[in-house]
Design a protein around this motif. Sequence first.
Motif, mmCIF file in Angstrom:
data_model
loop_
_atom_site.group_PDB
_atom_site.id
_atom_site.type_symbol
_atom_site.label_atom_id
_atom_site.label_comp_id
_atom_site.label_asym_id
_atom_site.label_seq_id
_atom_site.Cartn_x
_atom_site.Cartn_y
_atom_site.Cartn_z
ATOM 1 N N TYR A 33 0.825 -1.208 0.000
ATOM 2 C CA TYR A 33 0.000 0.000 0.000
ATOM 3 C C TYR A 33 0.862 1.261 0.000
ATOM 4 O O TYR A 33 1.937 1.311 0.601
ATOM 5 N N ARG A 34 0.339 2.266 -0.669
ATOM 6 C CA ARG A 34 1.025 3.551 -0.751
ATOM 7 C C ARG A 34 1.153 4.170 0.637
ATOM 8 O O ARG A 34 0.214 4.203 1.414
ATOM 9 N N GLY A 35 2.353 4.636 0.944
ATOM 10 C CA GLY A 35 2.593 5.289 2.224
ATOM 11 C C GLY A 35 3.018 4.360 3.340
ATOM 12 O O GLY A 35 3.352 4.822 4.437
ATOM 13 N N ASP A 36 3.030 3.052 3.093
ATOM 14 C CA ASP A 36 3.459 2.101 4.115
ATOM 15 C C ASP A 36 4.979 1.992 4.175
ATOM 16 O O ASP A 36 5.680 2.233 3.182
ATOM 17 N N PHE A 37 5.468 1.610 5.343
ATOM 18 C CA PHE A 37 6.847 1.165 5.519
ATOM 19 C C PHE A 37 6.742 -0.332 5.792
ATOM 20 O O PHE A 37 6.489 -0.766 6.906
ATOM 21 N N THR A 38 6.895 -1.118 4.736
ATOM 22 C CA THR A 38 6.730 -2.568 4.813
ATOM 23 C C THR A 38 8.085 -3.220 5.023
ATOM 24 O O THR A 38 9.035 -2.949 4.285
ATOM 25 N N THR A 188 17.082 8.279 8.980
ATOM 26 C CA THR A 188 16.888 8.922 7.678
ATOM 27 C C THR A 188 15.724 8.292 6.927
ATOM 28 O O THR A 188 14.840 8.994 6.403
ATOM 29 N N LEU A 189 15.684 6.965 6.868
ATOM 30 C CA LEU A 189 14.585 6.275 6.181
ATOM 31 C C LEU A 189 13.251 6.568 6.849
ATOM 32 O O LEU A 189 12.238 6.784 6.174
ATOM 33 N N THR A 190 13.251 6.590 8.181
ATOM 34 C CA THR A 190 12.022 6.875 8.922
ATOM 35 C C THR A 190 11.522 8.283 8.621
ATOM 36 O O THR A 190 10.321 8.496 8.430
ATOM 37 N N ALA A 191 12.442 9.236 8.561
ATOM 38 C CA ALA A 191 12.047 10.627 8.293
ATOM 39 C C ALA A 191 11.392 10.751 6.924
ATOM 40 O O ALA A 191 10.365 11.421 6.776
ATOM 41 N N PHE A 192 11.955 10.093 5.915
ATOM 42 C CA PHE A 192 11.349 10.165 4.583
ATOM 43 C C PHE A 192 10.007 9.444 4.558
ATOM 44 O O PHE A 192 9.062 9.910 3.900
ATOM 45 N N HIS A 193 9.899 8.329 5.263
ATOM 46 C CA HIS A 193 8.603 7.650 5.329
ATOM 47 C C HIS A 193 7.554 8.541 5.973
ATOM 48 O O HIS A 193 6.407 8.620 5.508
ATOM 49 N N GLU A 194 7.919 9.236 7.026
ATOM 50 C CA GLU A 194 6.968 10.117 7.715
ATOM 51 C C GLU A 194 6.543 11.285 6.834
ATOM 52 O O GLU A 194 5.496 11.896 7.070
ATOM 53 N N GLN A 195 7.322 11.571 5.798
ATOM 54 C CA GLN A 195 6.954 12.602 4.821
ATOM 55 C C GLN A 195 6.149 12.024 3.663
ATOM 56 O O GLN A 195 5.831 12.733 2.708
ATOM 57 N N GLY A 196 5.834 10.713 3.732
ATOM 58 C CA GLY A 196 4.962 10.107 2.735
ATOM 59 C C GLY A 196 5.604 9.102 1.807
ATOM 60 O O GLY A 196 4.920 8.532 0.953
#
Length: 252
Positions: A33-38, A188-196
């Motif tokens: 799904y779009r926006g997920d961190f899988t 870094t990865l978490t920050a970009f995920h939190e931005q969508g």
Amino acid sequence: MKEGLLKTENLSKSFSNGGTLQHVLKNIDLELYRGDFTVIMGASGAGKSTLLYALSGMDTPTLGTITFGNEVLSGRSSDGLAVFRRRHCGFVFQQIYLIDGMSVMDNVLAAGLLVNRNKKALLKRARELFFKVDIPEETWGKFPAQLSGGEAQRVGIVRALINSPEILFADEPTGALNSKTGLDVLDTLTAFHEQGQSVVMVTHDMRSARRGNRILYLKDGTVLGECNLGPYVHGSEERHRKLRSFLAEMGW
């Protein structure tokens, strides 16, 4: 309701090993799904990286279909898959594969120019990304050999994001890093995920896995189970207990 991004039906992958057919992925039906961190977990040999490469068009399945949005990837030529990857996907690997003879900035721009010939726009995008990952301007002209492991991986993330991919694939991105630099990369990865940013990450590390909101556990080429952790909360003991309990149930 979440928007579907990538879907597989009956996804299977087999290899011939000394005349014996080895089934690495077995009839996987999956929707991302779009926006997920899988996060994809499992024991060594479970098929984690094979699944990631199939999902991203880096490898072709033996059977089954992969659909990205409304685009069917199955059956495309190697050139067609390469075009798809450049336009829609970003990749971060355990081994970073920066080009030794090119500066940090040129490594990033080279990836961008494969899709976008507007160098001025690419430079603007690269600068923004470098600042977001704490790579200062004095580092942009350096060569890969002059970087620390953590710096090189953050440059790798910038390179992966330069074309604004719809999905970022990461294969053990902290596997070659020490604890501190690995944590910086996860932040870094978490920050970009939190931005969508949509992220799909393969890992064998619980600390890394806690960053995901959805955990898939592979065993013998099939998805044995999944766990929904919800949005990342730094230092959440409940999150840690839930993941640990799920992994114990899976036989981790």
